[in-house]
Write an enzyme that holds these catalytic residues in place. Sequence first.
Site, mmCIF file in Angstrom:
data_model
loop_
_atom_site.group_PDB
_atom_site.id
_atom_site.type_symbol
_atom_site.label_atom_id
_atom_site.label_comp_id
_atom_site.label_asym_id
_atom_site.label_seq_id
_atom_site.Cartn_x
_atom_site.Cartn_y
_atom_site.Cartn_z
ATOM 1 N N HIS A 73 0.843 -1.197 0.000
ATOM 2 C CA HIS A 73 0.000 0.000 0.000
ATOM 3 C C HIS A 73 0.875 1.242 0.000
ATOM 4 O O HIS A 73 1.693 1.417 0.895
ATOM 5 C CB HIS A 73 -0.900 0.025 1.243
ATOM 6 C CG HIS A 73 -2.064 -0.897 1.158
ATOM 7 N ND1 HIS A 73 -3.333 -0.542 1.535
ATOM 8 C CD2 HIS A 73 -2.159 -2.170 0.713
ATOM 9 C CE1 HIS A 73 -4.163 -1.554 1.332
ATOM 10 N NE2 HIS A 73 -3.468 -2.556 0.844
ATOM 11 N N TYR A 202 -9.086 5.505 7.497
ATOM 12 C CA TYR A 202 -9.205 5.879 8.910
ATOM 13 C C TYR A 202 -10.277 6.966 8.961
ATOM 14 O O TYR A 202 -10.048 8.076 8.462
ATOM 15 C CB TYR A 202 -7.881 6.434 9.441
ATOM 16 C CG TYR A 202 -6.798 5.390 9.645
ATOM 17 C CD1 TYR A 202 -6.039 4.909 8.586
ATOM 18 C CD2 TYR A 202 -6.520 4.895 10.920
ATOM 19 C CE1 TYR A 202 -5.033 3.963 8.783
ATOM 20 C CE2 TYR A 202 -5.508 3.956 11.131
ATOM 21 C CZ TYR A 202 -4.777 3.492 10.051
ATOM 22 O OH TYR A 202 -3.789 2.556 10.251
ATOM 23 N N TYR A 386 4.386 6.512 9.996
ATOM 24 C CA TYR A 386 3.515 5.384 9.662
ATOM 25 C C TYR A 386 4.284 4.282 8.922
ATOM 26 O O TYR A 386 4.134 3.100 9.238
ATOM 27 C CB TYR A 386 2.340 5.887 8.813
ATOM 28 C CG TYR A 386 1.214 4.881 8.688
ATOM 29 C CD1 TYR A 386 0.238 4.771 9.679
ATOM 30 C CD2 TYR A 386 1.130 4.035 7.591
ATOM 31 C CE1 TYR A 386 -0.789 3.838 9.581
ATOM 32 C CE2 TYR A 386 0.105 3.103 7.482
ATOM 33 C CZ TYR A 386 -0.848 3.021 8.477
ATOM 34 O OH TYR A 386 -1.860 2.095 8.380
HETATM 35 C C1 PHB Z 1 -5.527 -4.155 10.662
HETATM 36 O O1 PHB Z 1 -5.577 -4.384 9.423
HETATM 37 O O2 PHB Z 1 -5.825 -5.014 11.484
HETATM 38 C C2 PHB Z 1 -5.107 -2.815 11.129
HETATM 39 C C3 PHB Z 1 -4.713 -1.860 10.209
HETATM 40 C C4 PHB Z 1 -4.318 -0.606 10.653
HETATM 41 C C5 PHB Z 1 -4.325 -0.320 12.008
HETATM 42 C C6 PHB Z 1 -4.706 -1.284 12.932
HETATM 43 C C7 PHB Z 1 -5.099 -2.540 12.491
HETATM 44 O O3 PHB Z 1 -3.965 0.913 12.419
#
Ligand code: PHB
Length: 392
Positions: A73, A202, A386
Amino acid sequence: MERTQVGIVGAGPAGLLLAHLLYTEGIDAVVLEARSREYVENRVRAGVCEHTTVGLLRDLGLADRLDREGLPHGGFSLRFDRADHRIDLAGLTGKSITVYGQQEIVKDLIAARLATGRGIEFEAADVALHDLETETPRITWTDAGGTARELRCDVIAGCDGFHGVSRPSIPAGVLTAYDHTYPFAWLGVLARTAPSSEELIYARHERGFALHSMRSPELARLYLQVDPTERLDNWSDARIWDELATRFSVDGDFTLREGALVEKSITPMRSFVVEPMRYGRLFLAGDSAHIVPPTGAKGMNLAVADVRRLGPALVALLRKNDSRPLDCYSEQCLRRVWRAEHFSYFMTTMLHRAPNADPFTDRLQHSQLRYTVSSAAAATSLAENYVGLPFD
Ligand code: PHB
Ligand code: FAD
């Protein structure tokens, strides 16, 4: 009494990866795990691998399946006020992340361990640590067959997660704990459907945070912010889909794809660190020493980062009798840990809606979100944290 160089407690990502790193350097280790192989291979948890985590797994020859099945990604979306704002991870940092389930990494690491001919002691009960302040610490446990066992080690690695036995084996007064709880939890589901978007979303909504993630082209992973006292019984599948649809609603083209829910769980959110990550010949790694709320996707990556330091430091001690790298282990790990603690706190407080949130906090969150998506400097700061900061 049995004998090994490194006794590893816990077969999560930290313990298994450490066992592998040590094996490649000719160091003997025994791995003890409280649960069964089936249980640890099917425990649904993290999904996002930092580029540094992927790099390490590749260097160790452990990334064949990750490279085949993992989903690279180059960005994700921050969704608020019914609009999407893409954080272009690749454009801002030149790096990307890979979506690949933690339990798939665990399966790959278990297979790699078994292929070396050195097993894993699954279903080890009553694990207890002794003589930690000596040069010959011991572990006692009852094995899956009910036999009492005892293992003498040069060093013990406590990789047994937040609820493990290692951290509580350290005498009171040695560790300083830093603890912060949040007034929310995540209800997570795995849905048999194609993901509704190619990238993670998000979403900040008046009713609370929601996250859209995935595990494969046929499996979506979704989360809802809920009250920490919430019970799964209160969440029928229909209610979950309704709430997800509300929180992901957007002006524009987006349809939330539904499917059968194959897993549901509620996870409380907490930030926790102990200092130092060591007592005598016991070294803590991963969740046994620190946890972060999952919003920053850092927990598993931190566990891997600890082991990246612990492995070579143990090799220096056990091969060359050089204890200096181990003496720096805690301090060096904690620098990365605290950066990840701050980033996870920042993501969490920016995106979640506290119960009875006051209008002042609401305005601050909105201001931060708008700044993050409109300033290249702010977006780059988020992106570099990130994807994973480099190692020094
Ligand atoms: C997940 O895919 O489980 C996942 C992805 C991003 C996050 C937390 C969990 O910040
Ligand atoms: P664990 O995975 O907890 O492994 C510890 C092992 O020790 C377990 O197998 C346990 O059974 C065993 N054990 C416990 N007690 C004993 C005992 N007494 N004796 C022997 N064995 C014992 N992190 C990310 O990086 N990215 C994400 O996207 C992300 N998302 C998450 C989403 C959710 C919903 C949750 C809950 C977590 C998420 N995390 C994420 C965090 C991540 O899952 C953890 O940080 C990671 O599992 C830590 O690995 P570990 O090896 O330190 O501990």
